[in-house]
Design a protein around this motif. Structure first.
Motif: not given
Length: 199
Positions: A153-160, A194-199
């Motif tokens: 859920x953290x990844x989802x919240x950061x990716x948005x 994009x690099x951050x979003x792939x983490x």
């Protein structure tokens, strides 16, 4: 011809022998405590799992192979319910095996009489080691599952917000298509996002 009383005695002896066999050869741990709180019997499975011999057990106090904490609670958790209700069920305690290792068990005790009509406490003992290990494993799995769900859920919240940022950068790039220097900066920012979003 055999007399009726001798047939009854013979039948009683066979019943006692059958009960003795059921007790001794039962696949579960059983022990008996007399009215003085001393071991008067333990079956083969009990002896096998605890590592004690019959000689080491018979005549010893019921608490001799319990942990200090379990022994101190024995009167409250076993004796009082036995006296009040004639039984004590699902009593958790800790046995100490002959080799010194701990054995978490659950006791179910009932007042009854032995072959000689003496009052005894018959206890069914269940080794809880494997069940507690599985419960601990399930608890650890549930914790790991919670951590993974939180991370997801953290990844989802950061990716948005990152996706919104990439979209805005593309719009700026389209509006200022002629500015090469700005486009290089925007490309660099887009790649980092994009690099951050792939983490």
């Amino acid at each position: 011809m055999t007399s009726k009383p001798s047939r009854l005695i013979s039948r009683q002896k066979r019943r006692n022998a059958w009960r003795r066999h059921l007790y001794d050869d039962s696949p579960v741990m059983l022990h008996s405590i007399d009215e003085h709180g001393l071991f008067c019997d333990a079956n083969k499975e009990w002896l096998r799992q605890t590592g004690y011999s019959r000689v080491e057990v018979i005549g010893k106090p019921a608490t001799f192979m319990m942990s200090t904490a379990s022994a101190s609670q024995y009167a409250e958790t076993v004796l009082q319910p036995l006296q009040a209700e004639g039984a004590a069920h699902n009593v958790n305690c800790e046995f100490i095996r002959h080799d010194g290792t701990s054995m978490p068990v659950t006791l179910d005790c009932v007042q009854t009489f032995d072959e000689d009509d003496r009052p005894v406490c018959l206890a069914l003992v269940r080794d809880m080691t494997e069940i507690l290990r599985l419960n601990q494993q399930n608890l650890e799995y549930a914790k790991l599952q919670s951590v993974l769900e939180l991370a997801g859920s953290i990844c989802h919240e950061l990716n948005q917000p990152l996706q919104v940022l990439v979209g805005r950068l593309d719009l700026i790039r389209l509006q200022d298509a002629g500015n090469e220097k700005l486009r290089n900066h925007l490309d660099s920012i887009t790649q980092s996002v994009k690099k951050i979003s792939t983490i």
